[in-house]
Design a protein around this motif. Structure first.
Motif, PDB file in Angstrom:
ATOM      1  N   ALA A 143       0.693  -1.046  -0.077  1.00 34.83           N
ATOM      2  CA  ALA A 143       0.115   0.040  -0.036  1.00 34.83           C
ATOM      3  C   ALA A 143       0.806   1.248  -0.049  1.00 34.83           C
ATOM      4  CB  ALA A 143      -0.946  -0.115   1.238  1.00 34.83           C
ATOM      5  N   ILE A 144       2.112   1.247   0.589  1.00 28.36           N
ATOM      6  CA  ILE A 144       2.939   2.432   0.449  1.00 28.36           C
ATOM      7  C   ILE A 144       3.093   2.812  -1.033  1.00 28.36           C
ATOM      8  CG2 ILE A 144       5.166   3.020   1.435  1.00 28.36           C
ATOM      9  CD1 ILE A 144       4.901   1.252   3.680  1.00 28.36           C
ATOM     10  N   PRO A 145       3.615   2.029  -1.844  1.00 27.68           N
ATOM     11  CA  PRO A 145       3.856   2.698  -3.146  1.00 27.68           C
ATOM     12  C   PRO A 145       2.722   3.123  -3.842  1.00 27.68           C
ATOM     13  CG  PRO A 145       4.835   0.354  -3.071  1.00 27.68           C
ATOM     14  CD  PRO A 145       4.169   0.789  -1.663  1.00 27.68           C
ATOM     15  N   PHE A 146       1.363   2.384  -3.615  1.00 26.94           N
ATOM     16  CA  PHE A 146       0.315   2.827  -4.280  1.00 26.94           C
ATOM     17  C   PHE A 146      -0.147   4.160  -3.406  1.00 26.94           C
ATOM     18  CE2 PHE A 146       0.008  -1.180  -5.732  1.00 26.94           C
ATOM     19  CZ  PHE A 146      -0.581  -1.046  -6.912  1.00 26.94           C
ATOM     20  N   GLY A 147      -0.100   4.331  -2.163  1.00 25.83           N
ATOM     21  CA  GLY A 147      -0.308   5.831  -1.593  1.00 25.83           C
ATOM     22  C   GLY A 147       0.733   6.987  -2.048  1.00 25.83           C
ATOM     23  N   LEU A 148       1.957   6.437  -2.366  1.00 30.98           N
ATOM     24  CA  LEU A 148       2.821   7.714  -2.712  1.00 30.98           C
ATOM     25  C   LEU A 148       2.474   8.001  -4.142  1.00 30.98           C
ATOM     26  CD1 LEU A 148       6.133   6.278  -1.335  1.00 30.98           C
ATOM     27  CD2 LEU A 148       4.914   8.207  -0.580  1.00 30.98           C
ATOM     28  N   VAL A 149       2.185   7.053  -5.018  1.00 33.42           N
ATOM     29  CA  VAL A 149       1.611   7.294  -6.344  1.00 33.42           C
ATOM     30  C   VAL A 149       0.263   8.055  -6.233  1.00 33.42           C
ATOM     31  CG1 VAL A 149       1.089   6.215  -8.478  1.00 33.42           C
ATOM     32  CG2 VAL A 149       3.078   5.750  -7.456  1.00 33.42           C
ATOM     33  N   GLY A 150      -0.524   7.520  -5.629  1.00 35.92           N
ATOM     34  CA  GLY A 150      -1.943   8.279  -5.599  1.00 35.92           C
ATOM     35  C   GLY A 150      -1.943   9.521  -5.087  1.00 35.92           C
ATOM     36  N   SER A 151      -1.122  10.017  -4.402  1.00 37.49           N
ATOM     37  CA  SER A 151      -1.359  11.185  -3.708  1.00 37.49           C
ATOM     38  C   SER A 151      -0.440  12.514  -4.486  1.00 37.49           C
ATOM     39  CB  SER A 151      -0.601  11.294  -2.155  1.00 37.49           C
ATOM     40  OG  SER A 151       0.704  10.981  -2.051  1.00 37.49           O
ATOM     41  N   ASN A 152      -0.706  13.466  -4.145  1.00 38.09           N
ATOM     42  CA  ASN A 152      -0.030  14.565  -4.915  1.00 38.09           C
ATOM     43  C   ASN A 152       0.629  15.543  -3.512  1.00 38.09           C
ATOM     44  OD1 ASN A 152       1.313  16.395  -6.764  1.00 38.09           O
ATOM     45  ND2 ASN A 152      -0.812  17.016  -7.632  1.00 38.09           N
ATOM     46  N   PRO A 153       1.779  15.412  -2.969  1.00 35.55           N
ATOM     47  CA  PRO A 153       2.081  16.228  -1.698  1.00 35.55           C
ATOM     48  C   PRO A 153       2.642  17.262  -2.200  1.00 35.55           C
ATOM     49  CG  PRO A 153       3.564  14.169  -2.005  1.00 35.55           C
ATOM     50  CD  PRO A 153       2.559  14.014  -2.898  1.00 35.55           C
ATOM     51  N   SER A 154       3.042  17.385  -3.684  1.00 37.41           N
ATOM     52  CA  SER A 154       3.595  18.991  -4.109  1.00 37.41           C
ATOM     53  C   SER A 154       2.606  19.822  -4.070  1.00 37.41           C
ATOM     54  CB  SER A 154       4.412  18.560  -5.147  1.00 37.41           C
ATOM     55  OG  SER A 154       3.555  18.343  -6.193  1.00 37.41           O
ATOM     56  N   GLN A 155       1.472  19.385  -4.321  1.00 38.68           N
ATOM     57  CA  GLN A 155       0.293  20.255  -4.571  1.00 38.68           C
ATOM     58  C   GLN A 155      -0.764  20.327  -3.257  1.00 38.68           C
ATOM     59  OE1 GLN A 155      -2.295  19.502  -7.928  1.00 38.68           O
ATOM     60  NE2 GLN A 155      -3.680  21.252  -7.793  1.00 38.68           N
ATOM     61  N   TYR A 156      -1.016  19.225  -2.581  1.00 42.52           N
ATOM     62  CA  TYR A 156      -1.784  19.377  -1.559  1.00 42.52           C
ATOM     63  C   TYR A 156      -0.958  19.172  -0.341  1.00 42.52           C
ATOM     64  CZ  TYR A 156      -5.159  18.711  -5.304  1.00 42.52           C
ATOM     65  OH  TYR A 156      -6.139  18.935  -6.298  1.00 42.52           O
ATOM     66  N   GLY A 157       0.253  19.007  -0.293  1.00 44.10           N
ATOM     67  CA  GLY A 157       0.783  18.839   1.028  1.00 44.10           C
ATOM     68  C   GLY A 157       0.828  17.254   1.655  1.00 44.10           C
ATOM     69  N   ALA A 167      -0.977  11.596   3.628  1.00 40.70           N
ATOM     70  CA  ALA A 167      -1.049  10.612   4.931  1.00 40.70           C
ATOM     71  C   ALA A 167      -2.564  10.252   4.668  1.00 40.70           C
ATOM     72  CB  ALA A 167      -1.328  11.528   6.115  1.00 40.70           C
ATOM     73  N   LEU A 168      -3.514  10.714   3.845  1.00 45.81           N
ATOM     74  CA  LEU A 168      -4.946  10.331   3.591  1.00 45.81           C
ATOM     75  C   LEU A 168      -4.591   9.337   2.602  1.00 45.81           C
ATOM     76  CD1 LEU A 168      -6.661  12.829   4.730  1.00 45.81           C
ATOM     77  CD2 LEU A 168      -8.060  11.999   2.976  1.00 45.81           C
ATOM     78  N   ALA A 169      -4.056   9.437   1.612  1.00 41.72           N
ATOM     79  CA  ALA A 169      -3.952   8.491   0.582  1.00 41.72           C
ATOM     80  C   ALA A 169      -3.217   7.083   1.080  1.00 41.72           C
ATOM     81  CB  ALA A 169      -3.013   8.813  -0.730  1.00 41.72           C
ATOM     82  N   LEU A 170      -2.023   7.216   1.823  1.00 41.55           N
ATOM     83  CA  LEU A 170      -1.687   6.170   2.599  1.00 41.55           C
ATOM     84  C   LEU A 170      -2.275   5.401   3.382  1.00 41.55           C
ATOM     85  CD1 LEU A 170       2.182   7.329   3.474  1.00 41.55           C
ATOM     86  CD2 LEU A 170       1.405   5.659   1.693  1.00 41.55           C
ATOM     87  N   THR A 171      -3.299   6.107   4.142  1.00 37.17           N
ATOM     88  CA  THR A 171      -4.429   5.505   5.203  1.00 37.17           C
ATOM     89  C   THR A 171      -5.527   4.839   4.302  1.00 37.17           C
ATOM     90  OG1 THR A 171      -3.872   7.261   6.697  1.00 37.17           O
ATOM     91  CG2 THR A 171      -5.863   6.011   7.011  1.00 37.17           C
ATOM     92  N   ALA A 172      -5.817   5.419   3.540  1.00 40.64           N
ATOM     93  CA  ALA A 172      -6.970   4.835   2.335  1.00 40.64           C
ATOM     94  C   ALA A 172      -6.526   3.534   1.776  1.00 40.64           C
ATOM     95  CB  ALA A 172      -7.459   5.816   1.254  1.00 40.64           C
ATOM     96  N   PHE A 173      -5.360   3.558   1.197  1.00 36.13           N
ATOM     97  CA  PHE A 173      -4.668   2.435   0.574  1.00 36.13           C
ATOM     98  C   PHE A 173      -4.538   1.364   1.489  1.00 36.13           C
ATOM     99  CE2 PHE A 173      -3.860   4.943  -3.253  1.00 36.13           C
ATOM    100  CZ  PHE A 173      -4.518   4.281  -4.186  1.00 36.13           C
ATOM    101  N   CYS A 174      -3.847   1.726   2.512  1.00 34.54           N
ATOM    102  CA  CYS A 174      -3.619   0.572   3.672  1.00 34.54           C
ATOM    103  C   CYS A 174      -4.854   0.007   4.129  1.00 34.54           C
ATOM    104  CB  CYS A 174      -2.868   1.170   4.916  1.00 34.54           C
ATOM    105  SG  CYS A 174      -1.212   1.440   4.622  1.00 34.54           S
ATOM    106  N   GLY A 175      -6.014   0.873   4.159  1.00 36.36           N
ATOM    107  CA  GLY A 175      -7.286   0.190   4.717  1.00 36.36           C
ATOM    108  C   GLY A 175      -7.840  -0.702   3.585  1.00 36.36           C
ATOM    109  N   ILE A 176      -7.774  -0.277   2.258  1.00 36.47           N
ATOM    110  CA  ILE A 176      -8.584  -1.005   1.225  1.00 36.47           C
ATOM    111  C   ILE A 176      -7.553  -2.484   0.964  1.00 36.47           C
ATOM    112  CG2 ILE A 176      -8.727  -1.046  -1.196  1.00 36.47           C
ATOM    113  CD1 ILE A 176      -9.509   2.009  -1.089  1.00 36.47           C
ATOM    114  N   PHE A 177      -6.396  -2.402   1.065  1.00 31.29           N
ATOM    115  CA  PHE A 177      -5.537  -3.459   1.164  1.00 31.29           C
ATOM    116  C   PHE A 177      -5.632  -4.559   2.022  1.00 31.29           C
ATOM    117  CE2 PHE A 177      -1.928  -2.285  -2.313  1.00 31.29           C
ATOM    118  CZ  PHE A 177      -3.009  -1.785  -3.195  1.00 31.29           C
ATOM    119  N   LEU A 178      -5.773  -3.670   3.414  1.00 28.29           N
ATOM    120  CA  LEU A 178      -6.009  -4.732   4.525  1.00 28.29           C
ATOM    121  C   LEU A 178      -7.335  -5.503   4.461  1.00 28.29           C
ATOM    122  CD1 LEU A 178      -4.393  -2.846   7.488  1.00 28.29           C
ATOM    123  CD2 LEU A 178      -3.630  -4.990   6.422  1.00 28.29           C
ATOM    124  N   LEU A 179      -8.508  -4.563   3.846  1.00 23.75           N
ATOM    125  CA  LEU A 179      -9.828  -5.104   3.693  1.00 23.75           C
ATOM    126  C   LEU A 179      -9.795  -6.439   2.698  1.00 23.75           C
ATOM    127  CD1 LEU A 179     -12.226  -2.093   4.195  1.00 23.75           C
ATOM    128  CD2 LEU A 179     -12.128  -4.247   5.806  1.00 23.75           C
TER     129      LEU A 179
END
Length: 158
Positions: A96-110, A115-127
């Motif tokens: 989930a970590i690489p998917f969260g890094l790719v799925g987020s845009n920290p340069s634009q949104y901070g 953190a939100l993308a990492l949490t969402a992908f970790c939750g989905i992958f765990l489920l």
């Protein structure tokens, strides 16, 4: 005949793993189309269509991954259900970590978006990983209980 149960488990595990995703898809199928500024926002329905189109490929890939990961877990000694689930959970978080890094845009949104993308992908992958791991373990349990990891040990001498 010894690999029949793990192969059967690898074909059944993606069904259990995809159940949360299919439940979300069923929810989106029944949700109404949202009208924003006079235009229909049908992005969830388009995503559902793409999911249904890609489902056969996703199933085959997950079956192959389930066989390889299940075989690897057996080889490294994760034979009990608890250890099997912990291994699957650790692998899900690591994936989930690489998917969260790719799925987020920290340069634009901070970093909050990261953190939100990492949490969402970790939750989905765990489920998805935990039901798949439980299904794989229970279907292949017969193979796991009779498998020996080394030569038979001699009884202890007194």
């Amino acid at each position: 005949m010894t690999t029949f149960r793990p192969v059967l488990a690898s074909l059944a595990a993606p069904v259990a793993a995809l159940m949360p995703l299919l439940a979300l898809a069923a929810y989106e199928l029944n949700s109404p189309v949202i009208i924003i500024n006079g235009e229909a926002d049908d992005a969830p329905q388009r995503a559902l269509g793409l999911l249904l189109i890609g489902l056969p490929v996703i199933y085959v890939v997950l079956a192959l991954v389930a066989f390889i990961v299940g075989w690897a877990f057996i080889r490294i000694g994760l034979v009990s259900l608890r250890r099997f689930i912990l291994g699957a959970s650790a692998l899900a978080v690591l994936l989930a970590i690489p998917f969260g890094l790719v799925g987020s845009n920290p340069s634009q949104y901070g970093l909050q978006d990261l953190a939100l993308a990492l949490t969402a992908f970790c939750g989905i992958f765990l489920l998805m990983a935990v039901p798949g791991a439980v299904c794989w373990w229970y279907v292949a349990k017969c193979h796991l209980t009779f498998r020996s990891s080394g030569p038979p040990s001699a009884p202890a001498e007194l």
